[in-house]
Design a protein around this motif. Sequence first.
Motif, PDB file in Angstrom:
ATOM      1  N   MET A   1       0.843  -1.185   0.000  1.00  0.00           N
ATOM      2  CA  MET A   1       0.000   0.000   0.000  1.00  0.00           C
ATOM      3  C   MET A   1       0.883   1.241   0.000  1.00  0.00           C
ATOM      4  O   MET A   1       1.816   1.321   0.778  1.00  0.00           O
ATOM      5  N   CYS A   4       0.637   3.450   3.439  1.00  0.00           N
ATOM      6  CA  CYS A   4       0.747   2.745   4.702  1.00  0.00           C
ATOM      7  C   CYS A   4       2.086   3.062   5.384  1.00  0.00           C
ATOM      8  O   CYS A   4       3.156   2.804   4.829  1.00  0.00           O
ATOM      9  N   CYS A   7       4.258  -0.073   5.893  1.00  0.00           N
ATOM     10  CA  CYS A   7       4.822  -0.539   4.612  1.00  0.00           C
ATOM     11  C   CYS A   7       6.043   0.313   4.253  1.00  0.00           C
ATOM     12  O   CYS A   7       7.059  -0.212   3.785  1.00  0.00           O
ATOM     13  N   HIS A  46       1.818  -6.512   3.387  1.00  0.00           N
ATOM     14  CA  HIS A  46       0.715  -5.787   4.011  1.00  0.00           C
ATOM     15  C   HIS A  46      -0.494  -6.692   4.270  1.00  0.00           C
ATOM     16  O   HIS A  46      -0.986  -7.365   3.377  1.00  0.00           O
ATOM     17  N   ALA A  48      -4.040  -5.909   6.808  1.00  0.00           N
ATOM     18  CA  ALA A  48      -4.618  -4.818   7.592  1.00  0.00           C
ATOM     19  C   ALA A  48      -4.630  -5.066   9.099  1.00  0.00           C
ATOM     20  O   ALA A  48      -4.391  -4.151   9.882  1.00  0.00           O
ATOM     21  N   VAL A  96      -2.860   2.159  13.202  1.00  0.00           N
ATOM     22  CA  VAL A  96      -2.174   1.940  11.929  1.00  0.00           C
ATOM     23  C   VAL A  96      -2.691   0.610  11.400  1.00  0.00           C
ATOM     24  O   VAL A  96      -2.541  -0.419  12.060  1.00  0.00           O
ATOM     25  N   HIS A  98      -1.934  -1.779   9.423  1.00  0.00           N
ATOM     26  CA  HIS A  98      -0.977  -2.782   8.938  1.00  0.00           C
ATOM     27  C   HIS A  98      -0.722  -3.607  10.183  1.00  0.00           C
ATOM     28  O   HIS A  98      -0.252  -3.071  11.196  1.00  0.00           O
TER      29      HIS A  98
END
Length: 114
Positions: A1, A4, A7, A46, A48, A96, A98
């Motif tokens: 992403m 992100c 990431c 990634h 979620a 966040v 991730h």
Amino acid sequence: MTDCLFCKIAAKEIPAEIVLETDRTLAFRDINPQAPTHVLVVPKEHHADAAALAAADDGLADDVLKTAHAVAQGDGVSEAGYRVVFNTGPAAGQTVFHVHAHVLGGREMRWPPG
């Protein structure tokens, strides 16, 4: 992403105090520590949240937990005890999106947390 934060940290586009890196995970110190040891462990891929990580079903969740234990050993908190926390969703405090495991140790961990 592309947007992100974690990431970008995993891609080393944003600096972090890296504690441990494997082929599939990255562990770095939390910028707002809640205990003497407070390290975040993220998969480089990634996902979620913890539910998405579990659904991936490719051994990545194992890798995250193995890295969390290695962090605890490296910080010298594995013998006395440490906590691994996954916040999943906004109501649980995830900010966040991730998936990340918080490795907390170096002080008494009481329940409920706080």
